[in-house]
Enzyme design. Structure first.
Site, PDB file in Angstrom:
ATOM      1  CG  HIS B  51      -1.989   0.974   1.224  1.00 58.35           C
ATOM      2  ND1 HIS B  51      -3.166   0.759   0.557  1.00 58.35           N
ATOM      3  CD2 HIS B  51      -2.086   2.204   1.793  1.00 58.35           C
ATOM      4  CE1 HIS B  51      -3.944   1.817   0.718  1.00 58.35           C
ATOM      5  NE2 HIS B  51      -3.314   2.703   1.458  1.00 58.35           N
ATOM      6  CG  HIS B  98     -10.763   3.214   2.085  1.00 52.03           C
ATOM      7  ND1 HIS B  98     -11.298   3.573   3.275  1.00 52.03           N
ATOM      8  CD2 HIS B  98      -9.426   3.335   2.250  1.00 52.03           C
ATOM      9  CE1 HIS B  98     -10.327   3.926   4.115  1.00 52.03           C
ATOM     10  NE2 HIS B  98      -9.180   3.781   3.513  1.00 52.03           N
ATOM     11  CG  ASP B 120      -4.427  11.956  -0.398  1.00 56.60           C
ATOM     12  OD1 ASP B 120      -3.529  12.167   0.441  1.00 56.60           O
ATOM     13  OD2 ASP B 120      -4.695  10.824  -0.825  1.00 56.60           O
TER      14      ASP B 120
END
Lengths: 229, 751
Positions: B51, B98, B120
């Site tokens: 990730h 997600h 973000d």
């Protein structure tokens, strides 16, 4: 007329309202902060939509205790104009400035879509220039917008001509089929008995900009300013 | 160094339990010149997880085009890409998955996905103006699918609605390959004045380091490591790895950050997503080539007695790390106090490149920042790949093996009731699509969502697209199609494609056949992005979207979701999908092909699950888009709608529906009528042309190399094809509008 738009933590339609009043309608607008005790000389207070204080307890339940609301209540009691939209309407009901409560939509979901509203009266500042036979296309966006009140109170609202808008068909007919959230008697907006405090779930500020292809909501602002469109 | 968490005797077994490979453990020991303590090993395990490190994808991602005429910040340099949109403004945008949290806890999983992607964007100083999402679920008849769908939609709605950013577009797709692993991809788009953007960097020895926003709790600990594993029956044990979201805190954090961006007090800022304090401190330090001393005991916590490694790895939401210019601390503290948010000084910047974490006065971890991060010392792997047998098998499909049904009206109704084609209004009305008063598509439906840039004559066009069934059939071609469709949507709406962000959802990269899909997808994306001059500004890779059920490994369709932004240079070019006027002529631009490959019609009506990707030619697509652009700029068309899932029939229906204007058309007898109506050959657009412009229209098209056919004309309330009435708009709308809701409420979807 000088407008004051309140920002609570979690308000998210405050800037949209300021844009419409200031840029589109060309009015003087002050942005009021929830921690302040000063209405900065505004004649017409707007409580905008959003999720004040996160709406964690019950929509509008915490906002009514904020410092600015003390001043808004005083302003209203002196006859000053107050308009609450969506979360703002919920706050007005919690503060007792408009009658009734707003419960979870009967489908238990948030609903955002264009709906039609039949203006029920021209006896109020925000509806005085509207045509009660002509429905307005104005969007709603809420999870708790089901207007509720006791049978006696509803009778009183009707007797006193306090219902401002009902959800309707595009042809201004009232029917349960076009009631988006289960509101009693399709009620979408009301005013207080003194007719200086107005609350409504639909968002006229989202239907006021020509660039978005729908200006039905602008008629309410023009009514306030008594502009002939 | 003292040993507080070091009661754990760190061995290769500990490393494996934290998800590291034995060779990675060796590499860590080599980097440190000693055996790490447990805290340090935990830090490596999250930073080197798939990730955070992109270790199995970065070699291929680097092949994607990154440069474009409008790029201000290239992929990977900041939290999100930044595109110059003119008039002194830049657009920051990114898509992220997600998937894993949403598979276990759909509501919180999806909600925190929305929160994370918006952070973000605003951590760069850009105010989010629009959100999109791309969702994939399993068989609609499964109870679990309905539970996941309801939870995900409510999660996205509750978070995004309160946060106050409108949803401008998205997709929802059902296929049984997503039964165990749903995909939840969220995109956010923000606007910042050029020069006011905030960097994710840290420098300046002695500058203070702050943590702002929510308190840190034990939620989401090691979520990044969790997202880097297959989902198994034991995954429910990982539940504490799913974070909990609070949109109210996020809204406050947004407003505070916007105020902060206007000051000159900030050196750098990064949101805390995956791997929390660990990731933000190490990535910012590595970016600025500095070090940090952090006192974890100064971090505001939600629980008592949190361990140092818990604080380091917590993925509690709505937090940011801010490096402040020394002497300007008060400016920052005042802003966060105004918004009633935590603001705690937890350390300072050093110039030695070392990260030193203290807890209650004890040094609990000490390591260099650079070896932890992507582009620094994080591992990079070249994976082997192999063409799976199904690929050759799919090519054997022959349209002649499928008998043309006698009653095409019945097929049409079936397709309109198919959950992949029917209206998604049940989903969309749960999202606030109008807050912000910028959505120009509400009252004029467009192929791409159009965001008004108030005060300018410009608008943004946004879309997310991927038909994963095409990608499965042919990863390279299918991914080119995904990019082409995104660009087509933007062009049909009156925009010019600018750049893309991608969310690459795949199975386990250690499976060579899965990796073959990944490699093909990158190649196809590269080819299409180069053609449309839409560089890849960033995005996210989500591997391990597969499940192990009693030894049978099932991976999802390879799903490289493309999020694209484009610019509408003149608002009068905005073109809707709806027919506008009786009597307008309807034209099909692009070739009619005898092709039903991979169509919903073939897959669901005929149950043919394996066929090649549909007909597609990148060069012709490019020509088509330029032609549509010219038609719009010359004001020759009233509507434009691209042919996509469900084929031409569905496109025509969708153009007829909004204004209740029917049509009468004739089919093209050079192709089978089922292929004509329901085939999904690419590079086709339906336009309506006012009669008085027919001559100019034909002139322009004749000068292009584009095939075009006059289908018929707009009029009436029915859909008439070759003299046959396929139904009234009202009757068909009733099917189309109510289908999805009826399945969710328990009706079985069947042919």
């Amino acid at each position: 007329m000088k407008f004051g738009v309140v920002t609570f933590p979690g308000s998210n339609c405050d800037q949209d309202m300021i844009y419409v009043l200031e840029t589109i309608m060309g009015q003087e607008v002050v942005n009021l902060w929830h921690k302040d005790h000063d209405l900065q000389g505004a004649d017409f207070i707007v409580l905008p939509g959003g999720f004040s204080y996160g709406d964690y307890l019950r929509s509008g339940a915490i906002a009514r205790f904020s410092p600015i609301m003390e001043e808004v209540v005083n302003h209203a009691k002196k006859g000053g104009y107050v308009l609450g939209i969506c979360n703002g309407f919920q706050i007005l009901c919690e503060a007792g400035l408009t009658p009734g409560v707003l419960l979870h939509n009967n489908n238990q979901q948030f609903i955002c879509e264009n709906v039609y509203l039949k203006p029920e009266t021209t006896n109020s500042l925000i509806t005085r220039n509207l045509d009660t036979n002509k429905a307005l296309k104005i969007p709603i966006a809420h999870g708790e917008g089901r207007y509720f009140n006791t049978e006696d109170a509803i009778k009183e609202l009707n007797d006193n001509d306090q219902v401002l808008f009902r959800y309707s068909t595009p042809n201004a007919e009232i029917s349960e089929d076009v009631n988006p959230n289960g509101s009693i008697e399709n009620i979408a907006g009301v005013c207080n008995k003194e007719r200086n405090v107005f609350g409504m779930m639909p968002h006229p500020e989202r239907a006021a900009d020509e660039e978005l292809g729908n200006t039905d909501g602008r008629l309410l602002f023009e009514s306030i300013l008594d502009l002939v469109s | 160094m003292s040993n507080m968490t070091q009661s754990v005797n760190v061995t290769v077994e500990t490393a494996k339990e934290l998800g590291l490979l034995p060779e990675e453990f060796e590499k860590i020991k080599e980097i440190l010149g000693r055996t790490p303590n447990f805290t340090e090993l935990s830090i490596f395990s999250v930073m080197w997880s798939e990730h955070c490190s992109y270790k199995n994808s970065i070699l291929w991602l680097k092949k994607l085009p990154k440069k474009g005429p409008h790029m201000l910040v290239e992929a990977g340099e900041e939290n999100a890409g930044l595109v110059d949109i003119g008039d002194g403004l830049a657009c920051a945008f990114k898509i992220e998955s997600h998937n894993h949290p949403s598979a276990l806890e759909p509501y919180q999983g999806a909600a925190t996905g929305v929160g994370g992607i918006n952070r973000d964007i605003f951590t760069m100083g850009a105010r989010p103006v629009a959100q999109l999402n791309s969702l994939r679920f399993g068989d609609i008849n499964n109870d679990r699918t309905k539970w996941l769908l309801k939870g995900v939609v409510k999660g996205i709605g509750d978070y995004g609605n309160a946060f106050g950013v409108p949803v401008l577009g998205g997709e929802v797709f059902f296929d049984e390959c997503y039964n165990t692993n749903p995909l939840v991809n969220a995109m956010s788009v923000g606007i910042v004045k050029v020069g006011e953007q905030i960097s994710a960097t840290s420098k300046g020895k002695g500058n203070p380091v702050y943590i702002v926003g929510s308190a840190t709790g034990k939620d989401g600990i090691a979520g990044a490591a969790f997202a880097s594993k297959d989902i198994t029956e034991d995954s429910m044990d990982d539940l504490p790895a799913v974070q909990v979201g609070d949109p109210f805190q996020e809204k406050l954090l947004l407003e505070a950050t916007m105020e902060l961006a206007k000051t000159d007090a900030v050196v750098g800022m990064q949101d805390m997503g995956a791997a929390g304090i660990t990731c933000s401190t190490s990535e910012m330090s590595a970016a600025g080539q500095h070090g940090m001393v952090i006192d974890l005991s100064k971090v505001p916590t939600r629980q008592e007695d949190m361990k140092d490694w818990e604080i380091l790895l917590s993925e509690s939401q709505e937090r940011m790390l801010v490096v402040v210019e020394k002497g300007k601390e008060q400016i920052v503290e005042d802003i966060f106090n105004k918004w009633d948010l935590n603001v705690a000084k937890i350390g300072y910047v050093t110039d030695d490149g070392l990260l030193k974490y203290y807890m209650n006065g004890e040094l609990v971890a000490e390591l260099e920042a650079d070896p932890l991060v992507l582009g620094g010392g994080a591992p990079v792997y070249e994976r082997e790949y192999r063409e799976p047998a199904y690929f050759a098998e799919s090519k054997k499909f022959d349209i002649n093996s499928v008998e043309e049904p006698k009653d095409l009206k019945e097929v049409a109704k079936f397709l309109l009731s198919h959950p992949n084609i029917a209206s998604k209004n049940w989903v969309i009305r749960q999202y606030d699509t109008m807050v912000g008063t910028v959505n120009m598509s509400t009252n004029n439906p467009t192929d791409a969502g159009i965001v008004n840039l108030k005060g300018l004559n410009k608008a943004l066009a946004l879309t997310v697209d991927c038909n994963a069934r095409y990608v499965y059939a042919d990863p390279e071609k299918g991914t080119s199609i995904a990019v082409a469709e995104a660009a087509r949507n933007i062009v049909c709406s009156g925009g010019k494609p600018s750049a893309i962000t991608n969310c690459l959802n795949f199975g386990n990269p250690y499976n060579p056949e899965v990796y073959w899909q990944f490699v093909g997808a990158i190649k196809g994306m590269k080819a299409a992005c180069e053609k449309f001059e839409t560089p890849v500004t960033g995005g996210n890779v989500s591997f391990y979207n597969q499940s192990d059920k009693n030894g049978n490994v099932e991976a999802v369709f390879p799903t490289p979701t493309i999020g694209m932004i484009g610019i509408v240079e003149d608002k009068k070019h905005i073109t809707g999908t709806a027919f506008k006027q009786e009597g307008d002529l309807i034209f099909l631009l692009g070739e009619s092909v005898n092709d039903i490959n991979c169509s919903e019609y073939l897959y669901s009506y005929h149950d043919v699950k394996l066929s090649p990707a549909p007909h597609f030619d990148l060069d012709k697509e490019y020509l088509l888009q330029n032609t549509v652009k010219a038609l719009i700029e010359n004001d020759l068309i009233h509507s434009a709608h691209d042919c996509a899932d469900g084929g031409l029939f569905v496109t025509l229906f969708e153009s007829a529906k909004p204004n209740g204007l029917g049509f009468e058309i004739a089919s093209d007898d050079s192709v089978r009528k089922d292929a004509f109506l329901f085939g999904e050959a690419q590079s086709r657009v339906v336009v309506s042309v006012p009669q008085e412009k027919q001559e100019q229209f034909i002139e322009l098209l004749s000068a292009s190399d584009i095939d075009f056919t006059m289908l018929g004309a707009v009029g009436g309330k029915d859909l008439i094809i070759d003299g046959e009435n396929f139904g009234s708009i009202d009757e068909l709308s009733d099917i189309y509008d109510n289908a999805l809701k009826s399945y969710i409420e328990g009706k079985k979807f069947e042919k």
